[in-house]
Design a protein around this motif. Structure first.
Motif, short mmCIF file in Angstrom:
data_model
loop_
_atom_site.label_atom_id
_atom_site.label_comp_id
_atom_site.label_asym_id
_atom_site.label_seq_id
_atom_site.Cartn_x
_atom_site.Cartn_y
_atom_site.Cartn_z
N GLU A 80 40.53 -75.41 -82.95
CA GLU A 80 40.71 -76.36 -81.85
C GLU A 80 39.71 -77.52 -81.96
O GLU A 80 40.06 -78.68 -81.71
N ILE A 81 38.49 -77.20 -82.33
CA ILE A 81 37.47 -78.25 -82.49
C ILE A 81 37.85 -79.17 -83.65
O ILE A 81 37.76 -80.40 -83.54
N TYR A 82 38.33 -78.58 -84.73
CA TYR A 82 38.77 -79.39 -85.88
C TYR A 82 39.89 -80.34 -85.46
O TYR A 82 39.86 -81.53 -85.83
N GLU A 83 40.87 -79.86 -84.70
CA GLU A 83 41.98 -80.72 -84.27
C GLU A 83 41.48 -81.87 -83.38
O GLU A 83 41.95 -82.99 -83.50
N LEU A 84 40.54 -81.59 -82.49
CA LEU A 84 39.95 -82.65 -81.66
C LEU A 84 39.26 -83.70 -82.53
O LEU A 84 39.41 -84.91 -82.31
N LEU A 85 38.50 -83.24 -83.53
CA LEU A 85 37.78 -84.17 -84.41
C LEU A 85 38.76 -84.97 -85.26
O LEU A 85 38.58 -86.18 -85.45
N LYS A 86 39.78 -84.32 -85.78
CA LYS A 86 40.76 -85.01 -86.62
C LYS A 86 41.48 -86.09 -85.81
O LYS A 86 41.71 -87.20 -86.30
N LYS A 87 41.80 -85.78 -84.55
CA LYS A 87 42.47 -86.75 -83.69
C LYS A 87 41.56 -87.94 -83.40
O LYS A 87 42.01 -89.09 -83.39
N GLU A 88 40.27 -87.70 -83.20
CA GLU A 88 39.33 -88.77 -82.86
C GLU A 88 38.90 -89.59 -84.06
O GLU A 88 38.75 -90.80 -83.96
N PHE A 89 38.69 -88.93 -85.22
CA PHE A 89 38.08 -89.62 -86.36
C PHE A 89 38.98 -89.76 -87.58
O PHE A 89 38.61 -90.43 -88.54
N GLY A 90 40.13 -89.15 -87.60
CA GLY A 90 41.09 -89.30 -88.71
C GLY A 90 40.51 -88.98 -90.07
O GLY A 90 40.10 -87.86 -90.33
N GLU A 91 40.44 -90.00 -90.94
CA GLU A 91 40.03 -89.82 -92.34
C GLU A 91 38.58 -89.36 -92.51
O GLU A 91 38.23 -88.82 -93.55
N ALA A 92 37.73 -89.56 -91.52
CA ALA A 92 36.33 -89.14 -91.64
C ALA A 92 36.19 -87.62 -91.59
O ALA A 92 35.19 -87.07 -92.05
N ILE A 93 37.20 -86.95 -91.05
CA ILE A 93 37.20 -85.48 -91.01
C ILE A 93 38.05 -85.02 -92.19
O ILE A 93 39.27 -85.20 -92.19
#
Length: 176
Positions: free
Chosen positions: A6-19
């Protein structure tokens, strides 16, 4: 309390390519791979987001991945060309009781990572240790200097896999 996925999905949504990815293949907790030049922004988000509140950096460690090409020098000693150095960040949220591990990897030849010292003050000495012993340069760190080795130590970084201990230091024989 959120899971690493869930944390990964939040980060991916916020930062895209940086994650970069979520690594679940290891027999340890899942690790979120982050762009080393974006780690400061990601860290700030992890600390300040109301759903995450990662208020504690439990540990920050520098690692020599030793994944470059091993080359024998003329004197028979071995060095490593290419490959990566990594930094691991173990985070915990005291109010929400969840944790996550982040990892950044940078090139061995130009090991630069954004500092998170301004996000978690705990990172100050941890980053200085990773700089001193592995050679990772933390960009925008306010006081990046050696912390364990002498200030004038010019023989390199002792925890690199291809480190060669000098025979002498300031005219004294080095015992190891």
């Amino acid at each position: 309390m959120k899971t690493p996925e869930e944390i990964y999905e939040l980060l991916k949504k916020e930062f895209g390519e940086a994650i970069l990815t979520l690594d679940k293949a290891l027999p340890v907790e899942p690790i979120v791979l982050v762009d080393p030049l974006q780690i400061h922004k990601v860290a700030l988000f992890l600390r300040d987001n109301e759903e995450l509140k990662f208020d504690s950096l439990m540990c920050l460690s520098g690692v020599d991945d030793a994944n470059g090409e091993r080359v024998k020098d003329e004197d028979g000693t071995e060095s490593i060309k290419g490959g990566t150095l990594s930094v691991y960040y173990h985070l915990y949220s005291i109010p929400l009781k969840h944790k996550i591990t982040l990892k950044v990897s940078t090139s061995r030849e130009n090991p630069e990572v954004e500092s998170v010292e301004s996000v978690w003050k705990t990172a100050d000495w941890h980053e200085r240790e990773a700089f001193d012993l592995i050679g990772i340069r933390f960009l925008h760190h306010p006081d990046l200097r050696r912390i364990l080795m002498p200030y004038d130590w010019e023989a390199g970084h002792p925890l690199r896999k291809d480190y060669k201990n000098p025979e002498f230091y300031q005219g004294m024989k080095v015992p190891y």
